[in-house]
Design a protein around this motif. Sequence first.
Motif, mmCIF file in Angstrom:
data_model
loop_
_atom_site.group_PDB
_atom_site.id
_atom_site.type_symbol
_atom_site.label_atom_id
_atom_site.label_comp_id
_atom_site.label_asym_id
_atom_site.label_seq_id
_atom_site.Cartn_x
_atom_site.Cartn_y
_atom_site.Cartn_z
ATOM 1 N N ALA A 166 0.833 -1.208 0.000
ATOM 2 C CA ALA A 166 0.000 0.000 0.000
ATOM 3 C C ALA A 166 0.868 1.258 0.000
ATOM 4 N N MET A 167 1.950 1.256 0.772
ATOM 5 C CA MET A 167 2.852 2.413 0.824
ATOM 6 C C MET A 167 3.536 2.630 -0.524
ATOM 7 N N LEU A 168 3.972 1.539 -1.143
ATOM 8 C CA LEU A 168 4.614 1.648 -2.454
ATOM 9 C C LEU A 168 3.629 2.157 -3.504
ATOM 10 N N ALA A 169 2.367 1.746 -3.393
ATOM 11 C CA ALA A 169 1.346 2.221 -4.328
ATOM 12 C C ALA A 169 1.144 3.733 -4.171
ATOM 13 N N LYS A 170 1.182 4.222 -2.920
ATOM 14 C CA LYS A 170 1.045 5.666 -2.686
ATOM 15 C C LYS A 170 2.247 6.423 -3.254
ATOM 16 N N VAL A 171 3.443 5.848 -3.090
ATOM 17 C CA VAL A 171 4.645 6.456 -3.671
ATOM 18 C C VAL A 171 4.515 6.530 -5.189
ATOM 19 N N ALA A 172 4.038 5.436 -5.797
ATOM 20 C CA ALA A 172 3.878 5.406 -7.255
ATOM 21 C C ALA A 172 2.868 6.453 -7.709
ATOM 22 N N ASP A 173 1.730 6.562 -6.996
ATOM 23 C CA ASP A 173 0.719 7.565 -7.351
ATOM 24 C C ASP A 173 1.309 8.968 -7.301
ATOM 25 N N PHE A 174 2.065 9.245 -6.235
ATOM 26 C CA PHE A 174 2.644 10.572 -6.052
ATOM 27 C C PHE A 174 3.615 10.914 -7.178
ATOM 28 N N TYR A 175 4.520 9.986 -7.498
ATOM 29 C CA TYR A 175 5.540 10.286 -8.504
ATOM 30 C C TYR A 175 4.994 10.256 -9.925
ATOM 31 N N GLU A 176 3.949 9.475 -10.166
ATOM 32 C CA GLU A 176 3.305 9.533 -11.480
ATOM 33 C C GLU A 176 2.667 10.909 -11.704
ATOM 34 N N ALA A 177 2.042 11.451 -10.638
ATOM 35 C CA ALA A 177 1.478 12.801 -10.733
ATOM 36 C C ALA A 177 2.593 13.841 -10.906
ATOM 37 N N GLU A 178 3.737 13.621 -10.241
ATOM 38 C CA GLU A 178 4.875 14.530 -10.365
ATOM 39 C C GLU A 178 5.417 14.535 -11.796
ATOM 40 N N VAL A 179 5.475 13.366 -12.406
ATOM 41 C CA VAL A 179 5.953 13.273 -13.790
ATOM 42 C C VAL A 179 5.002 14.027 -14.722
ATOM 43 N N ASP A 180 3.695 13.849 -14.516
ATOM 44 C CA ASP A 180 2.709 14.570 -15.328
ATOM 45 C C ASP A 180 2.924 16.077 -15.233
ATOM 46 N N ASP A 181 3.057 16.576 -14.003
ATOM 47 C CA ASP A 181 3.226 18.026 -13.796
ATOM 48 C C ASP A 181 4.540 18.520 -14.392
ATOM 49 N N ALA A 182 5.617 17.725 -14.219
ATOM 50 C CA ALA A 182 6.940 18.141 -14.715
ATOM 51 C C ALA A 182 6.966 18.208 -16.239
#
Length: 406
Positions: free
Chosen positions: A352-368
């Motif tokens: 679950a923690m890794l899934a939250k990390v993935a969600d966060f960084y996928e959103a970061e990639v989109d914004d970047a």
Amino acid sequence: MAEKAVKEATFAWVGVDKTGKRVKGEIKSNSIARVKAELRSQGVVPKTVRKKSALFGGSTGKKITPKDIAIFSRQLATMMSAGVPLVQSFDIIGRGHDNPRMTQLLMSIKADIEGGSPLAEALGKHPLYFDDLFCNLVKAGEHAGVLETLLDKIATYKERTEAIKAKIKKALFYPTAVIVVAFIVTAILLIYVVPQFEKLFSNFGAALPAFTQMVIGMSRFMQDYWWAVFGGLILAIVAFIEAKKRSRKFNIAFDKFMLKMPIIGVIVHKAAIARYARTLSTMFAAGVPLVEAMTSVAGATGNAVYSEAVLKMRDDISTGRQLNVAMQDSNLFPSMVTQMVAIGEESGSLDAMLAKVADFYEAEVDDAVDAMSSLLEPLIMAILGILVGGLVIAMYLPIFKLGSVV
């Protein structure tokens, strides 16, 4: 005897994978040599490769993409959840597909299943489409009796990782487009436009400005050696592609360079972390042992530097070290990521923690990527303006100088 190149044909191949298992499949290419090279890059040692006739069993249709595999996974999960038997599910999906190549692939897998092979083993015979990670997850689902759930997770994983890949390609497209357009425009001006001004200047009978002389010198060089310039570029591109396919050291050096690049390096970092976290979360949730999962995760990061680091982390974990400590020692993961992993390990909710990390960084990639696109649009105009404007100024400087004298 050299292999004879052909124009886009379908080749049937038989080979041996990394575990020594006999595998077979089909691939579309323009020569047997290229087919063998692509198979080796996938970890398959080719034994026989032959061209299939389009009239007698040769497949036609577009190339099978990861998106096709993701859609297939979702369809299979849906049918199995509805109680449709596995073999019948393959028959329905395969015959209803609009790509003949995908239909042929699914019919081949269906035949193996009817022959008594487990699904994971049948999929493993086609490593170009179903990698170790896919097969390991399917195997875990078969053993646990939750195959439809795992197939749904695989479909979600494939969709999200492909979205990340698309974002990275978009991020790299803009600077590449700038370089290509700038080179083409400059070459056209130097080869066709500048010589016309040179003829005009030859009647002036006066010394030309240094800037103009430099541009004329570049124009003469391009007129005389344009074939060498373009040929050298083509050779450099071909050499780069071959080195990426064959040399692990080159891939590591190139990926290190990409990680250090301004703006793009940040996006590549975040994308690698997102793919690492998403892959490990999916495999851990499926019940795949952590050490075994790390091997598949290494190949899924999409970056040779992260891949090497994950393999080193796998070796550390196998000796009893915690995952968060191994990640911290790699110096590739931000403290937020390692701390969340540490909390996940302590609380028993690592997936679950890794899934939250993935969600966060996928959103970061989109914004970047969106931010970089907005930044590069005016930058493209500025670079092209400087190049074209510089050449125009160089050509009009002698005219301005002549006007001031008059």
